[in-house]
Design a protein around this motif. Structure first.
Motif, PDB file in Angstrom:
ATOM      1  N   ASN A   1      59.060  28.294  -7.648  1.00  0.00           N
ATOM      2  CA  ASN A   1      59.618  29.003  -6.445  1.00  0.00           C
ATOM      3  C   ASN A   1      58.408  29.244  -5.600  1.00  0.00           C
ATOM      4  O   ASN A   1      58.154  30.471  -5.535  1.00  0.00           O
ATOM      5  CB  ASN A   1      60.718  30.267  -6.813  1.00  0.00           C
ATOM      6  CG  ASN A   1      61.424  30.775  -5.552  1.00  0.00           C
ATOM      7  OD1 ASN A   1      61.169  30.016  -4.426  1.00  0.00           O
ATOM      8  ND2 ASN A   1      62.241  31.865  -5.506  1.00  0.00           N
TER       9      ASN A   1
ATOM     10  N   VAL B   1      58.837  31.094 -14.299  1.00  0.00           N
ATOM     11  CA  VAL B   1      58.822  30.726 -13.121  1.00  0.00           C
ATOM     12  C   VAL B   1      57.497  30.908 -12.536  1.00  0.00           C
ATOM     13  O   VAL B   1      57.156  32.060 -12.437  1.00  0.00           O
ATOM     14  CB  VAL B   1      60.118  31.501 -12.450  1.00  0.00           C
ATOM     15  CG1 VAL B   1      59.989  31.238 -10.895  1.00  0.00           C
ATOM     16  CG2 VAL B   1      61.455  31.118 -12.906  1.00  0.00           C
TER      17      VAL B   1
ATOM     18  N   VAL C   1      61.156  24.402  -4.852  1.00  0.00           N
ATOM     19  CA  VAL C   1      62.197  25.253  -5.591  1.00  0.00           C
ATOM     20  C   VAL C   1      62.830  24.304  -6.786  1.00  0.00           C
ATOM     21  O   VAL C   1      63.618  23.395  -6.343  1.00  0.00           O
ATOM     22  CB  VAL C   1      63.178  25.977  -4.726  1.00  0.00           C
ATOM     23  CG1 VAL C   1      64.027  26.819  -5.711  1.00  0.00           C
ATOM     24  CG2 VAL C   1      62.491  26.592  -3.540  1.00  0.00           C
TER      25      VAL C   1
ATOM     26  N   TYR D   1      59.682  26.336 -14.088  1.00  0.00           N
ATOM     27  CA  TYR D   1      60.187  26.442 -12.695  1.00  0.00           C
ATOM     28  C   TYR D   1      59.120  26.674 -11.815  1.00  0.00           C
ATOM     29  O   TYR D   1      58.401  27.502 -11.935  1.00  0.00           O
ATOM     30  CB  TYR D   1      61.435  27.147 -12.678  1.00  0.00           C
ATOM     31  CG  TYR D   1      62.752  26.623 -13.625  1.00  0.00           C
ATOM     32  CD1 TYR D   1      63.743  25.908 -12.966  1.00  0.00           C
ATOM     33  CD2 TYR D   1      62.595  27.194 -14.864  1.00  0.00           C
ATOM     34  CE1 TYR D   1      64.796  25.494 -14.158  1.00  0.00           C
ATOM     35  CE2 TYR D   1      63.607  26.949 -15.639  1.00  0.00           C
ATOM     36  CZ  TYR D   1      64.681  26.124 -15.397  1.00  0.00           C
ATOM     37  OH  TYR D   1      65.715  25.676 -16.326  1.00  0.00           O
TER      38      TYR D   1
ATOM     39  N   THR E   1      63.156  36.136  -7.585  1.00  0.00           N
ATOM     40  CA  THR E   1      63.208  35.491  -8.880  1.00  0.00           C
ATOM     41  C   THR E   1      63.603  36.550  -9.955  1.00  0.00           C
ATOM     42  O   THR E   1      64.614  36.275 -10.826  1.00  0.00           O
ATOM     43  CB  THR E   1      62.236  34.338  -8.945  1.00  0.00           C
ATOM     44  OG1 THR E   1      62.187  33.607  -7.790  1.00  0.00           O
ATOM     45  CG2 THR E   1      62.476  33.819 -10.197  1.00  0.00           C
TER      46      THR E   1
ATOM     47  N   LEU F   1      67.654  29.063  -8.400  1.00  0.00           N
ATOM     48  CA  LEU F   1      67.044  28.849  -9.702  1.00  0.00           C
ATOM     49  C   LEU F   1      67.867  29.447 -10.824  1.00  0.00           C
ATOM     50  O   LEU F   1      68.087  29.029 -11.970  1.00  0.00           O
ATOM     51  CB  LEU F   1      65.692  29.333  -9.644  1.00  0.00           C
ATOM     52  CG  LEU F   1      64.565  28.431  -8.955  1.00  0.00           C
ATOM     53  CD1 LEU F   1      63.281  29.510  -9.150  1.00  0.00           C
ATOM     54  CD2 LEU F   1      64.453  27.301 -10.052  1.00  0.00           C
TER      55      LEU F   1
ATOM     56  N   ALA G   1      63.170  32.771   0.394  1.00  0.00           N
ATOM     57  CA  ALA G   1      62.699  32.903  -1.005  1.00  0.00           C
ATOM     58  C   ALA G   1      63.608  33.643  -1.819  1.00  0.00           C
ATOM     59  O   ALA G   1      64.009  33.155  -3.083  1.00  0.00           O
ATOM     60  CB  ALA G   1      61.401  33.814  -1.256  1.00  0.00           C
TER      61      ALA G   1
ATOM     62  N   ALA H   1      55.733  31.691  -9.213  1.00  0.00           N
ATOM     63  CA  ALA H   1      56.038  32.197  -7.495  1.00  0.00           C
ATOM     64  C   ALA H   1      54.799  32.788  -7.274  1.00  0.00           C
ATOM     65  O   ALA H   1      54.972  33.770  -6.440  1.00  0.00           O
ATOM     66  CB  ALA H   1      57.279  32.886  -7.898  1.00  0.00           C
TER      67      ALA H   1
ATOM     68  N   HIS I   1      57.077  29.023   0.806  1.00  0.00           N
ATOM     69  CA  HIS I   1      57.919  29.329   1.707  1.00  0.00           C
ATOM     70  C   HIS I   1      57.533  29.601   3.187  1.00  0.00           C
ATOM     71  O   HIS I   1      57.953  29.919   4.020  1.00  0.00           O
ATOM     72  CB  HIS I   1      58.582  30.534   1.258  1.00  0.00           C
ATOM     73  CG  HIS I   1      59.439  30.570   0.071  1.00  0.00           C
ATOM     74  ND1 HIS I   1      60.722  29.877   0.277  1.00  0.00           N
ATOM     75  CD2 HIS I   1      59.470  30.526  -1.194  1.00  0.00           C
ATOM     76  CE1 HIS I   1      61.316  29.884  -0.992  1.00  0.00           C
ATOM     77  NE2 HIS I   1      60.456  30.181  -1.866  1.00  0.00           N
TER      78      HIS I   1
ATOM     79  N   ALA J   1      58.922  35.944  -3.460  1.00  0.00           N
ATOM     80  CA  ALA J   1      59.489  34.788  -4.199  1.00  0.00           C
ATOM     81  C   ALA J   1      59.658  35.495  -5.495  1.00  0.00           C
ATOM     82  O   ALA J   1      60.655  35.136  -6.304  1.00  0.00           O
ATOM     83  CB  ALA J   1      58.733  33.509  -4.109  1.00  0.00           C
TER      84      ALA J   1
ATOM     85  N   ALA K   1      66.571  30.906  -2.685  1.00  0.00           N
ATOM     86  CA  ALA K   1      65.695  30.025  -3.522  1.00  0.00           C
ATOM     87  C   ALA K   1      65.666  30.443  -5.152  1.00  0.00           C
ATOM     88  O   ALA K   1      66.056  30.058  -5.860  1.00  0.00           O
ATOM     89  CB  ALA K   1      64.268  29.769  -3.129  1.00  0.00           C
ATOM     90  N   ALA K   2      65.436  32.029  -5.223  1.00  0.00           N
ATOM     91  CA  ALA K   2      65.783  32.721  -6.385  1.00  0.00           C
ATOM     92  C   ALA K   2      67.065  32.454  -6.879  1.00  0.00           C
ATOM     93  O   ALA K   2      67.254  32.337  -8.030  1.00  0.00           O
ATOM     94  CB  ALA K   2      65.316  34.031  -6.097  1.00  0.00           C
TER      95      ALA K   2
END
Length: 646
Positions: A584, A436, A551, A582, A259, A602, A595, A438, A587, A255, A598-599
């Motif tokens: 993330n 972020v 996310v 944020y 990201t 974002l 993941a 993660a 998962h 993740a 999802a990145a």
């Protein structure tokens, strides 16, 4: 947005030209489709002039009717000729009846001067499924988001602003279902002060519909035999330009690295902070991970996310170009091991998905494909495969805009004006415009994200040595677990699922569970590999109560709980967002599949770019959803779909 099979175009060929039997019309001008595209869509959206003086780093075109892709290819060619080298073109196209690969190739072969672009498109134009698909070209400088389905159903689920519209469905007389007031209303929703449109048609119903929606409409000379066409602009507040700056990503698993990569590709200078001495040491640290979609019989967000994430990950791995020692598309057999699973498989087959995505194999054919005897028929996913997670994460993190800060445990976040600070104990680690989080279950350790509902789940894999002289498994096998083909001389199988357990000691009883799963899956292979003592690894994965990832942007839970807004309020302007923060995470065991997409969600939201998925799926992943529901604010669960401008 339902995952349903789409209808392919009913194509005929008249004097070497593609002709739609469904709409009873040609796809482009018999005289010169190329020049018509340039005249109607490129020239009358003033694209060359706008791109030469582009002030912000992204430009978005939304098109109704992808057809042969000619408009996209011409726009791509012009973009390369006129736009700044560091700018990104997003081309979003909605198509109800996509051409198959062979017909697309034949149609594009009519334009030799576009061959380098058409070949790049054809290389990625595979496994076209309903909903959202993102195709990436020129190292991310040009991105095509192909939406397969009805325009009036899909357009409201778009999460984007349009800088230009290409209205290129078949003529209103041939395709009245598209040219509706709903189309023009939705166009207005996604337009701004400098948004332009162009269309080949000059029909009164189109002119009046656009004017009613707020567009200034001009009737100008058409191309060739087409005497007139329409173009114009929309009046709305100008959107602020988004500039890439400094970002911090906490967590060095799939993740976090995905990201970091998605942001770095957009020009962000990313500091990737990981508490261990190397990347991918926890849930992403297994020697082998598997990549395949787990599709449900009915449309549910997790199934939709799995399919979209699978297709995105395949393309991302192709761009990263890992070697065969790190990644292999060996295919995957999803065995119909009981009556319920057989029914699910047959229902998916009946939906008419392309054979590029999946098809059914009877037991004997599946056994031949696998290279070992099997007891059941199976769904076969020809592009599924395995990847070494550590190699995957390392490739993502090698981007020149990413700095790795290892052996560093971030413990605190502090908001400082328009920036965020990350601290380790009493030491300031770094400061950036956005952060972020993660780092899986540890996300809940920060004060700002303590309200997130995350659950820890233990999972143990088992490894068995390949037996010399015995036939080797050639594909992935999957039931309620999986086994990989031999990688570095060992099979990898698993994984167990033990909620609430955070210990990582390898257990004999969980090895036994994995072996029992192998016996149900492939008794002959199980017998061939016994007796031997498996080795293995246990790790802690992180999931949520509804098994969907978390996310998106983060709300200030303390302010929200002390002063909740009315349930009818606008989520974007009436919720206490923490701008620039944020997450993330969550998962579970599907991070390799979910993941990376999802990145991308974002990164697109931060840059106000078209999302790679529909707005309903964005809302389903809202990290604040459980808190909002608890406060009776269920209708405000929108996540990235409503996040205010940064």
């Amino acid at each position: 947005m339902s995952i349903q099979p789409h209808s392919q175009a009913m194509l005929e060929w008249h004097e070497g030209q593609p002709y739609s039997a469904h709409f009873g019309d040609v796809y482009f001008s018999r005289e010169s489709g190329l020049e018509e595209t340039r005249h109607v869509f490129l020239h009358h959206n003033q694209l060359a002039e706008r791109w030469q003086s582009l002030s912000h780093k992204t430009f978005t075109i939304v098109e109704t009717g992808f057809g042969t892709g000619l408009n996209f290819l011409c726009a791509w060619q012009l973009w390369e000729q006129t736009a700044p080298a560091d700018a990104r073109l997003h081309f979003v196209s909605i198509e109800k009846f996509p051409l198959n690969h062979a017909d697309l190739a034949r149609a594009l072969d009519l334009w030799p001067e576009l061959r380098q672009y058409s070949q790049a498109l054809l290389t990625q134009y595979h496994q076209i499924v309903p909903g959202w698909q993102r195709l990436v070209f020129c190292q991310g400088r040009v991105q095509l988001t192909l939406l397969v389905g009805d325009v009036l159903e899909l357009l409201p689920r778009l999460s984007s602003r349009a800088d230009a519209w290409f209205l290129d469905g078949f003529a209103p007389s041939r395709n009245p279902d598209m040219w509706q007031d709903g189309l023009f209303t939705q166009m207005a929703m996604f337009s701004h002060q400098h948004t332009t449109f162009a269309t080949f048609t000059s029909a009164g119903v189109v002119k009046r519909g656009l004017q009613a929606a707020g567009f200034e409409v001009n009737k100008v000379a058409g191309h060739g035999r087409k005497r007139e066409m329409l173009c114009g602009t929309f009046a709305r507040h100008e959107r602020p330009a988004i500039q890439a700056g400094r970002a911090i990503v906490i967590g060095g698993g799939i993740a976090g690295t995905a990201t970091s990569y998605a942001l770095a590709e957009r020009g962000w200078r990313v500091n990737l902070i990981e508490q261990e001495s190397a990347l991918a040491q926890h849930a992403s640290g297994n020697p082998v991970g598997v990549l395949y979609p787990k599709l449900a019989r009915n449309d549910v967000p997790l199934s939709r996310l799995s399919l979209t994430g699978y297709l995105h990950s395949l393309q991302l791995l192709q761009r990263l170009a890992l070697d065969q020692a790190s990644h292999m598309r060996c295919g995957m057999l999803q065995l119909a091991f009981d009556e319920q699973e057989f029914e699910r498989c047959q229902r998916l087959v009946a939906q008419g998905f392309s054979a590029e995505l999946l098809y059914w194999m009877e037991k004997d054919e599946a056994s031949e494909m696998a290279g070992v005897p099997l007891s059941h028929g199976a769904l076969f996913f020809p592009e599924a495969g395995w990847v070494k997670p550590q190699a995957y994460c390392a490739a993502l993190a090698q981007h020149s805009n990413i700095t790795q800060t290892l052996s560093t445990h971030a413990t605190e976040l502090r908001q400082c004006g328009n920036s965020w600070q990350v601290w380790a104990g009493g030491q300031l680690l770094d400061e950036a415009d956005i952060v972020v989080i993660a780092n899986a279950g540890q996300a809940a350790n920060f004060a700002q994200t303590r309200h997130l509902l995350l659950e820890q789940v233990r999972g143990q894999i088992s490894q068995l040595k390949q037996i010399t002289g015995m036939p080797a498994l050639r594909t992935l096998l999957c039931t309620d677990g999986y086994i990989s083909p031999p990688v570095d001389g060992s099979y990898c199988l698993g994984a167990t699922f033990v909620p609430g357990d955070t210990t990582t000691t390898v257990r004999a009883e969980e090895h036994q569970q994995n072996l029992e799963m192998l016996h149900r899956m492939a008794p002959a292979l199980h017998a061939a590999l016994m007796p031997q003592m498996p080795t293995g690894r246990a790790a802690i994965r992180c999931t949520s109560p509804d098994y969907l990832p978390l996310v998106g942007p983060v709300l200030d839970a303390e302010i929200l709980e002390s002063k909740p807004p009315r349930y009818t309020a606008d989520p974007a302007s009436n919720l206490p967002w923490l701008p620039g923060l944020y997450v993330n995470t969550g998962h579970g065991s599907k991070g390799l599949t979910t993941a990376p997409i999802a990145a991308e969600m974002l990164a697109c939201a931060i840059h106000q770019e078209p999302a790679p998925v529909d707005s309903e799926l964005l809302a389903a992943l809202d990290p604040n959803r459980f808190l909002l529901r608890k406060l009776g604010l269920k209708r405000m669960v929108r996540g990235l779909a409503c996040y205010p401008l940064r």
